[in-house]
Design an enzyme around this catalytic site. Sequence first.
Site, PDB file in Angstrom:
ATOM      1  N   ASP A  97       0.823  -1.209   0.000  1.00 45.43           N
ATOM      2  CA  ASP A  97       0.000   0.000   0.000  1.00 45.43           C
ATOM      3  C   ASP A  97       0.859   1.261   0.000  1.00 45.43           C
ATOM      4  O   ASP A  97       0.373   2.342   0.343  1.00 45.43           O
ATOM      5  CB  ASP A  97      -0.900   0.023   1.244  1.00 45.43           C
ATOM      6  CG  ASP A  97      -2.295  -0.535   0.958  1.00 45.43           C
ATOM      7  OD1 ASP A  97      -2.537  -0.959  -0.188  1.00 45.43           O
ATOM      8  OD2 ASP A  97      -3.126  -0.562   1.876  1.00 45.43           O
ATOM      9  N   ASP A 244      -7.048  -6.761  13.997  1.00 45.89           N
ATOM     10  CA  ASP A 244      -6.596  -8.089  14.386  1.00 45.89           C
ATOM     11  C   ASP A 244      -7.285  -8.557  15.667  1.00 45.89           C
ATOM     12  O   ASP A 244      -7.741  -9.698  15.768  1.00 45.89           O
ATOM     13  CB  ASP A 244      -5.074  -8.097  14.566  1.00 45.89           C
ATOM     14  CG  ASP A 244      -4.557  -6.871  15.317  1.00 45.89           C
ATOM     15  OD1 ASP A 244      -5.386  -6.093  15.827  1.00 45.89           O
ATOM     16  OD2 ASP A 244      -3.329  -6.694  15.395  1.00 45.89           O
TER      17      ASP A 244
END
Length: 488
Positions: A97, A244
């Site tokens: 990214d 996460d």
Amino acid sequence: MLALLSWFFQAVFLAVVVYFALYVLLELRVFLISRKVERRELTELSHPGAEPEMDFWPPVSVLLPICNESEVVERLIDAACQMCYPAGTLEILVLDDSSDGTTELARVKVDEYAARGVDIRLVRRSSRKGYKAGNLVHGIRQSRGEFFAIFDADFVPPSDFLLKTIPRFRDPHLGFLQTGIGYENRDVSFLTRFQAMEMGHQQYVTVGLSEDGDMASLSGSSCVWRRACVDALGGWNASTVTEDVDLGYRAQFGDWKYAYIRDVVSMSMLPETISAFRIQRERWGRGLIHSGFKHVKLVFHHHMPLMKRMHALSVMFSSVLLASIYGLVLLSLPLTYLVRFDGSGVRWGGLAFFVLVAIWALVNAFGARKGAHLEDRTSILKHLWDTYRYIAMFLPMSWYYFAGGVRALFGVYGDFHRTPKGKEGYRSVLPRINTVLMAGEVFTFLYSLAAVWVAVRTRNYFLVPLDVTACFGFGMVLYWTWKERRAV
């Protein structure tokens, strides 16, 4: 009016003390379980059994999400490509990214290993929508593995990582597993040592939680996920900055099992600048508090024994507890001014708080040293001094989590700022939240100093230990801020 305020402040103070007491008792229980596991593992090492034959080698996709990580991306790709696993069953996806020179560095490395026959690809997308969560969701759509091994940019997994973790998934109910994490720059400064100890404490506690089958809050790196589990849960959720942890909670409430393998250790790097540290911890606090409240209903709706329910609440709201400690710092001045602590309730509450802090400090520091594998021997005085500094750092952290919690309360869930590792923080353009947090540090240092002054003037010394420790903790981070600015 003053009497009403006095009663209100005392009630809040005692509520936090009760909350802290429950947390300490639950953590002490887990600590004892971790000690039992440690002793059992030492016995097993002295009487090793035969190694079982392994014939379970399903296809694995190694996912490497990166964003502007020019300092570490090459070594990450090197480490991933050196992992051992049967040929034809492993692919490596570099999920890039980046908007700087990282992309070209990654491309050169990927082409180099692809030319050697390694199944590796560079995967880019048109926008950073969803940040890391969006990057991972996009990445798994390009993958073919039945399992995903995930490593952040600053990680270096051992070459036998997959050989030691994948066989655990013979159990079809095992949805994901977490491995141990070590830190290469642990001893650069007290700031990095504190972080290593704090993370070490979390890892040590996770040993006990895993052994007891309790809910745990796990990292999103140096871990392995079963594709069927991720698909069943709908993947990573970009609405939180701790995607996460959010996915881990959903998996555990979805009756997927997890495993924690402490003896498989990937090396990582810690932020070396106080600015990078404070930005990271505000983001963690914001995401963890958001995730806790987001999933709290499931704790009560999900069928589980009372003890496991209490541990789940303790894990999910430990960040709220840390933020509430900052509330105690703010209460110290009005309490010192308004309350003589001669009422039995608040006096015993205050004494209980300091006793609990002492117990928590000793247990936490012991677990931190064990989890971080700190074997250096020091004198008792040096050990006590280091423990005091370690505990004092939790007060600035409580401010970062408090600020993160307030932002989460106002709906700021997706304000994501990547954490520069190593000395890169000196050169990074810092987001505005860094200035806000730094201003809060200055305010809290002066506020705690004023509380000490009021205590001396009124001879009401009961909360002086808390205020002095706050001055010390916030003084440390302000000193590091001054040093960091001088180094620019």
